[in-house]
Write an enzyme that holds these catalytic residues in place. Sequence first.
Site, PDB file in Angstrom:
ATOM      1  N   LEU A   1       3.307  24.098  34.745  1.00 16.08           N
ATOM      2  CA  LEU A   1       4.528  24.125  33.945  1.00 16.08           C
ATOM      3  C   LEU A   1       5.536  25.064  34.600  1.00 16.08           C
ATOM      4  O   LEU A   1       5.178  26.139  35.074  1.00 16.08           O
ATOM      5  CB  LEU A   1       4.215  24.613  32.529  1.00 16.08           C
ATOM      6  CG  LEU A   1       3.363  23.657  31.683  1.00 16.08           C
ATOM      7  CD1 LEU A   1       2.916  24.338  30.396  1.00 16.08           C
ATOM      8  CD2 LEU A   1       4.123  22.372  31.374  1.00 16.08           C
TER       9      LEU A   1
ATOM     10  N   MET B   1      -3.754  19.489  33.688  1.00 18.08           N
ATOM     11  CA  MET B   1      -3.786  19.692  35.136  1.00 18.08           C
ATOM     12  C   MET B   1      -2.406  19.537  35.754  1.00 18.08           C
ATOM     13  O   MET B   1      -2.217  18.799  36.720  1.00 18.08           O
ATOM     14  CB  MET B   1      -4.784  18.714  35.775  1.00 18.08           C
ATOM     15  CG  MET B   1      -6.186  18.862  35.242  1.00 18.08           C
ATOM     16  SD  MET B   1      -6.807  20.554  35.414  1.00 18.08           S
ATOM     17  CE  MET B   1      -7.108  20.582  37.169  1.00 18.08           C
ATOM     18  N   ARG B   2      -1.473  20.228  35.166  1.00 11.93           N
ATOM     19  CA  ARG B   2      -0.121  20.154  35.690  1.00 11.93           C
ATOM     20  C   ARG B   2       0.534  21.507  35.494  1.00 11.93           C
ATOM     21  O   ARG B   2       0.433  22.108  34.425  1.00 11.93           O
ATOM     22  CB  ARG B   2       0.654  19.077  34.948  1.00 11.93           C
ATOM     23  CG  ARG B   2       2.033  18.921  35.498  1.00 11.93           C
ATOM     24  CD  ARG B   2       2.755  17.746  34.940  1.00 11.93           C
ATOM     25  NE  ARG B   2       4.141  17.840  35.369  1.00 11.93           N
ATOM     26  CZ  ARG B   2       4.583  17.471  36.554  1.00 11.93           C
ATOM     27  NH1 ARG B   2       3.753  16.963  37.439  1.00 11.93           N
ATOM     28  NH2 ARG B   2       5.861  17.616  36.883  1.00 11.93           N
TER      29      ARG B   2
ATOM     30  N   ASN C   1      -3.810  29.366  28.231  1.00 13.11           N
ATOM     31  CA  ASN C   1      -4.532  28.494  29.158  1.00 13.11           C
ATOM     32  C   ASN C   1      -5.955  28.992  29.298  1.00 13.11           C
ATOM     33  O   ASN C   1      -6.200  30.202  29.276  1.00 13.11           O
ATOM     34  CB  ASN C   1      -3.850  28.521  30.537  1.00 13.11           C
ATOM     35  CG  ASN C   1      -4.542  27.618  31.541  1.00 13.11           C
ATOM     36  OD1 ASN C   1      -4.911  26.485  31.222  1.00 13.11           O
ATOM     37  ND2 ASN C   1      -4.751  28.109  32.759  1.00 13.11           N
TER      38      ASN C   1
ATOM     39  N   GLU D   1     -16.563  28.626  28.021  1.00 17.12           N
ATOM     40  CA  GLU D   1     -15.169  28.268  27.687  1.00 17.12           C
ATOM     41  C   GLU D   1     -15.079  27.772  26.251  1.00 17.12           C
ATOM     42  O   GLU D   1     -14.126  28.086  25.539  1.00 17.12           O
ATOM     43  CB  GLU D   1     -14.655  27.155  28.625  1.00 17.12           C
ATOM     44  CG  GLU D   1     -14.426  27.583  30.053  1.00 17.12           C
ATOM     45  CD  GLU D   1     -13.851  26.439  30.883  1.00 17.12           C
ATOM     46  OE1 GLU D   1     -12.972  25.718  30.405  1.00 17.12           O
ATOM     47  OE2 GLU D   1     -14.305  26.260  32.031  1.00 17.12           O
TER      48      GLU D   1
ATOM     49  N   HIS E   1      -9.087  29.031  31.925  1.00 14.95           N
ATOM     50  CA  HIS E   1      -9.286  28.858  33.370  1.00 14.95           C
ATOM     51  C   HIS E   1     -10.735  29.222  33.733  1.00 14.95           C
ATOM     52  O   HIS E   1     -11.235  30.258  33.282  1.00 14.95           O
ATOM     53  CB  HIS E   1      -8.303  29.757  34.133  1.00 14.95           C
ATOM     54  CG  HIS E   1      -8.414  29.598  35.610  1.00 14.95           C
ATOM     55  ND1 HIS E   1      -7.831  28.550  36.293  1.00 14.95           N
ATOM     56  CD2 HIS E   1      -9.076  30.331  36.532  1.00 14.95           C
ATOM     57  CE1 HIS E   1      -8.126  28.654  37.578  1.00 14.95           C
ATOM     58  NE2 HIS E   1      -8.882  29.725  37.745  1.00 14.95           N
TER      59      HIS E   1
ATOM     60  N   GLY F   1     -11.417  16.618  27.851  1.00 15.00           N
ATOM     61  CA  GLY F   1     -11.130  17.097  26.500  1.00 15.00           C
ATOM     62  C   GLY F   1     -12.257  17.835  25.801  1.00 15.00           C
ATOM     63  O   GLY F   1     -12.267  17.915  24.568  1.00 15.00           O
ATOM     64  N   SER F   2     -13.193  18.416  26.566  1.00 16.52           N
ATOM     65  CA  SER F   2     -14.280  19.129  25.873  1.00 16.52           C
ATOM     66  C   SER F   2     -13.773  20.423  25.231  1.00 16.52           C
ATOM     67  O   SER F   2     -14.270  20.824  24.171  1.00 16.52           O
ATOM     68  CB  SER F   2     -15.443  19.409  26.831  1.00 16.52           C
ATOM     69  OG  SER F   2     -15.087  20.345  27.812  1.00 16.52           O
ATOM     70  N   ASN F   3     -12.787  21.061  25.829  1.00 14.16           N
ATOM     71  CA  ASN F   3     -12.220  22.265  25.188  1.00 14.16           C
ATOM     72  C   ASN F   3     -11.431  21.897  23.937  1.00 14.16           C
ATOM     73  O   ASN F   3     -11.428  22.643  22.964  1.00 14.16           O
ATOM     74  CB  ASN F   3     -11.360  23.046  26.179  1.00 14.16           C
ATOM     75  CG  ASN F   3     -12.206  23.921  27.085  1.00 14.16           C
ATOM     76  OD1 ASN F   3     -12.793  24.899  26.629  1.00 14.16           O
ATOM     77  ND2 ASN F   3     -12.299  23.552  28.356  1.00 14.16           N
TER      78      ASN F   3
END
Length: 207
Positions: free
Chosen positions: A100, A97-98, A114, A181, A116, A19-21
């Site tokens: 969609l 990390m899934r 997103n 990021e 990346h 959760g750093s972003n």
Amino acid sequence: MPELQVSWRRLGVLVSGRGSNLQALIAAIGRRELEATIAVVISNVPGVAALDHAAAAGIETLVLPHTGWPRREAYDEALAEALHARNVEVVCLAGFMRRLSSRFLEVFQGPVLNVHPSLLPAFPGLDSPGQAVAHGVKVAGCTVHLVTAELDAGPIVAQTAVPVLPGDTGETLAARILVEEHRLLPAAVARVVAGGWRIDGRRFVDA
Ligand code: GRF
């Protein structure tokens, strides 16, 4: 995609881990660099640090485990419904990390962003910094893009380049990219929520 200008202010952030972003988004909102509200943080994994960061900031959290659903699309519909129920207008994947399905995009309708850790279209998928080091590229970086049904391939909103240094490992490079990021994601979200853009082919351009 309709352009709604002022109303694209309610964000939903999807997470799976550290959760750093998410923290970078919360901090940017606190500094008024990002004029938006995080309506909900949803994790597909229980007990992750990202949920603690959200709760500490007074943001609603929801755990929606991806296991036990009859089909991938059923989970994606439930996710989109949970976002609709909170009037979320823009979704931000911050270490979610899934993958969609297109069903999620059909049901949710609004922009999905997103972040990346590579200069897409190079090194999509998992462990992009490790892929970059193994490939021997001299410049790596991060990308914020709009999510489409194709993995890590949607229109690019913003990118930052980062040097690859001699002796870098996937881990050291990932850490250098992560610093960028945290700057790039809030700026790119601010750009999207401000409106005044359109999609031209596969390009994100000024309207
Ligand atoms: C980041 O490197 C992001 O680019 C990738 O997953 C990582 C998430 O980190 N998609 P965090 O959970 O935001 O700290």
